[in-house]
Design a protein around this motif. Structure first.
Motif, PDB file in Angstrom:
ATOM      1  N   CYS A  60      11.189  -4.698   3.029  1.00  0.00           N
ATOM      2  CA  CYS A  60      10.449  -3.528   2.566  1.00  0.00           C
ATOM      3  C   CYS A  60       8.999  -3.597   3.018  1.00  0.00           C
ATOM      4  N   GLY A  61       8.346  -2.476   2.865  1.00  0.00           N
ATOM      5  CA  GLY A  61       6.934  -2.345   3.158  1.00  0.00           C
ATOM      6  C   GLY A  61       6.378  -1.220   2.312  1.00  0.00           C
ATOM      7  N   LEU A  62       5.074  -1.003   2.424  1.00  0.00           N
ATOM      8  CA  LEU A  62       4.429   0.045   1.644  1.00  0.00           C
ATOM      9  C   LEU A  62       3.631   0.958   2.565  1.00  0.00           C
ATOM     10  N   ASP A  63       3.710   2.253   2.311  1.00  0.00           N
ATOM     11  CA  ASP A  63       2.877   3.231   2.996  1.00  0.00           C
ATOM     12  C   ASP A  63       1.787   3.638   2.019  1.00  0.00           C
ATOM     13  N   VAL A  64       0.537   3.268   2.346  1.00  0.00           N
ATOM     14  CA  VAL A  64      -0.588   3.517   1.451  1.00  0.00           C
ATOM     15  C   VAL A  64      -1.653   4.307   2.222  1.00  0.00           C
ATOM     16  N   PRO A  65      -1.630   5.636   2.139  1.00  0.00           N
ATOM     17  CA  PRO A  65      -2.590   6.431   2.902  1.00  0.00           C
ATOM     18  C   PRO A  65      -4.034   6.318   2.399  1.00  0.00           C
ATOM     19  N   ASP A  66      -4.243   6.086   1.118  1.00  0.00           N
ATOM     20  CA  ASP A  66      -5.586   5.979   0.544  1.00  0.00           C
ATOM     21  C   ASP A  66      -6.193   4.622   0.903  1.00  0.00           C
ATOM     22  N   ALA A  67      -7.382   4.634   1.523  1.00  0.00           N
ATOM     23  CA  ALA A  67      -8.000   3.393   2.016  1.00  0.00           C
ATOM     24  C   ALA A  67      -8.382   2.443   0.877  1.00  0.00           C
ATOM     25  N   THR A  68      -8.906   2.958  -0.222  1.00  0.00           N
ATOM     26  CA  THR A  68      -9.297   2.068  -1.322  1.00  0.00           C
ATOM     27  C   THR A  68      -8.073   1.453  -1.994  1.00  0.00           C
ATOM     28  N   LEU A  69      -7.020   2.244  -2.137  1.00  0.00           N
ATOM     29  CA  LEU A  69      -5.781   1.701  -2.703  1.00  0.00           C
ATOM     30  C   LEU A  69      -5.132   0.707  -1.746  1.00  0.00           C
ATOM     31  N   ARG A  70      -5.281   0.924  -0.429  1.00  0.00           N
ATOM     32  CA  ARG A  70      -4.723  -0.007   0.557  1.00  0.00           C
ATOM     33  C   ARG A  70      -5.415  -1.361   0.458  1.00  0.00           C
ATOM     34  N   GLU A  71      -6.730  -1.369   0.271  1.00  0.00           N
ATOM     35  CA  GLU A  71      -7.445  -2.641   0.103  1.00  0.00           C
ATOM     36  C   GLU A  71      -6.967  -3.363  -1.154  1.00  0.00           C
ATOM     37  N   VAL A 117       2.086  -2.881 -10.748  1.00  0.00           N
ATOM     38  CA  VAL A 117       1.169  -3.903 -10.244  1.00  0.00           C
ATOM     39  C   VAL A 117      -0.142  -3.285  -9.770  1.00  0.00           C
ATOM     40  N   LEU A 118      -0.055  -2.154  -9.053  1.00  0.00           N
ATOM     41  CA  LEU A 118      -1.268  -1.530  -8.525  1.00  0.00           C
ATOM     42  C   LEU A 118      -2.031  -0.735  -9.577  1.00  0.00           C
ATOM     43  N   GLY A 119      -1.382  -0.386 -10.673  1.00  0.00           N
ATOM     44  CA  GLY A 119      -2.059   0.316 -11.742  1.00  0.00           C
ATOM     45  C   GLY A 119      -2.079   1.821 -11.608  1.00  0.00           C
ATOM     46  N   LYS A 120      -1.668   2.352 -10.481  1.00  0.00           N
ATOM     47  CA  LYS A 120      -1.588   3.799 -10.303  1.00  0.00           C
ATOM     48  C   LYS A 120      -0.646   4.126  -9.156  1.00  0.00           C
ATOM     49  N   ARG A 121      -0.264   5.385  -9.095  1.00  0.00           N
ATOM     50  CA  ARG A 121       0.625   5.829  -8.025  1.00  0.00           C
ATOM     51  C   ARG A 121      -0.166   6.084  -6.754  1.00  0.00           C
ATOM     52  N   GLY A 122       0.549   6.175  -5.641  1.00  0.00           N
ATOM     53  CA  GLY A 122      -0.108   6.456  -4.364  1.00  0.00           C
ATOM     54  C   GLY A 122       0.446   5.600  -3.238  1.00  0.00           C
ATOM     55  N   ALA A 123       1.086   4.493  -3.570  1.00  0.00           N
ATOM     56  CA  ALA A 123       1.721   3.637  -2.572  1.00  0.00           C
ATOM     57  C   ALA A 123       3.216   3.945  -2.578  1.00  0.00           C
ATOM     58  N   LYS A 124       3.744   4.305  -1.424  1.00  0.00           N
ATOM     59  CA  LYS A 124       5.158   4.663  -1.332  1.00  0.00           C
ATOM     60  C   LYS A 124       5.938   3.489  -0.753  1.00  0.00           C
ATOM     61  N   LEU A 125       6.982   3.070  -1.458  1.00  0.00           N
ATOM     62  CA  LEU A 125       7.824   1.966  -1.012  1.00  0.00           C
ATOM     63  C   LEU A 125       8.734   2.427   0.117  1.00  0.00           C
ATOM     64  N   LEU A 126       8.813   1.641   1.169  1.00  0.00           N
ATOM     65  CA  LEU A 126       9.700   1.923   2.299  1.00  0.00           C
ATOM     66  C   LEU A 126      10.701   0.768   2.415  1.00  0.00           C
ATOM     67  N   LEU A 127      11.986   1.082   2.320  1.00  0.00           N
ATOM     68  CA  LEU A 127      13.024   0.060   2.450  1.00  0.00           C
ATOM     69  C   LEU A 127      13.503   0.010   3.901  1.00  0.00           C
ATOM     70  N   GLY A 128      13.603  -1.207   4.428  1.00  0.00           N
ATOM     71  CA  GLY A 128      14.086  -1.388   5.796  1.00  0.00           C
ATOM     72  C   GLY A 128      15.571  -1.655   5.816  1.00  0.00           C
ATOM     73  N   ALA A 129      15.971  -2.774   5.292  1.00  0.00           N
ATOM     74  CA  ALA A 129      17.386  -3.162   5.280  1.00  0.00           C
ATOM     75  C   ALA A 129      17.702  -3.863   3.965  1.00  0.00           C
ATOM     76  N   VAL A 130      18.878  -3.572   3.443  1.00  0.00           N
ATOM     77  CA  VAL A 130      19.371  -4.251   2.240  1.00  0.00           C
ATOM     78  C   VAL A 130      20.720  -4.834   2.618  1.00  0.00           C
ATOM     79  N   VAL A 131      20.794  -6.173   2.665  1.00  0.00           N
ATOM     80  CA  VAL A 131      21.967  -6.853   3.204  1.00  0.00           C
ATOM     81  C   VAL A 131      22.444  -7.904   2.217  1.00  0.00           C
ATOM     82  N   VAL A 132      23.763  -7.945   1.994  1.00  0.00           N
ATOM     83  CA  VAL A 132      24.369  -9.043   1.244  1.00  0.00           C
ATOM     84  C   VAL A 132      25.090  -9.906   2.263  1.00  0.00           C
ATOM     85  N   ASN A 133      24.731 -11.154   2.286  1.00  0.00           N
ATOM     86  CA  ASN A 133      25.286 -12.079   3.261  1.00  0.00           C
ATOM     87  C   ASN A 133      25.913 -13.259   2.574  1.00  0.00           C
TER      88      ASN A 133
END
Length: 133
Positions: A60-71, A117-133
């Motif tokens: 996973c990763g996060l898309d955070v367009p707001d610069a202060t929230l990204r920091e 964890v971040l205390g507010k909304r604005g960061a969007k979670l992006l899922l890459g792969a979910v694998v059971v091995n």
């Protein structure tokens, strides 16, 4: 010809070009755009259909367009990973053996942990792969 002297000469000749190459790589971002924050793969232990132990891997990763929230996000990456690990391990422990993972449920749970964890909304979670091995 003395082999040790020759190898030393090769190492000295290659040093400037290797220093330039490592400097170029430091400037480039590995993946995603300017607002993308990469999170390491999160793992949880589960049971496979044959009864042996398996691994649930979530990229996973996060898309955070707001610069202060990204920091704030960059500073909170260890806390985010800890929250993600807890959520994925809890989900993987309750996953029936041989059942496919519910990606929508995992995505909602990790997005909820991100907002907590971040205390507010604005960061969007992006899922890459979910694998059971």
């Amino acid at each position: 010809m003395n082999r040790r002297l020759f190898m030393g000469f090769l190492a000295l000749a290659a040093a400037p070009s290797m220093a330039r190459a490592s400097g170029d790589k430091a400037e480039k971002k590995l993946s995603g755009g300017a607002s993308y924050v990469q999170i390491q793969t999160v793992l949880g232990t589960t049971r496979r259909a044959d009864g042996r132990r398996g691994v649930l891997a979530v990229e996973c990763g996060l898309d955070v367009p707001d610069a202060t929230l990204r920091e704030r996000t960059y500073a909170s990456v260890p806390r985010l990973r800890s929250a993600y690990m807890s959520a994925v391990q809890t989900y993987a422990a309750g996953l029936p053996s041989g059942a496919p993972p519910n990606v929508e449920f995992i995505g909602r749970a990790l997005q909820q942990q991100t907002d907590l964890v971040l205390g507010k909304r604005g960061a969007k979670l992006l899922l890459g792969a979910v694998v059971v091995n």
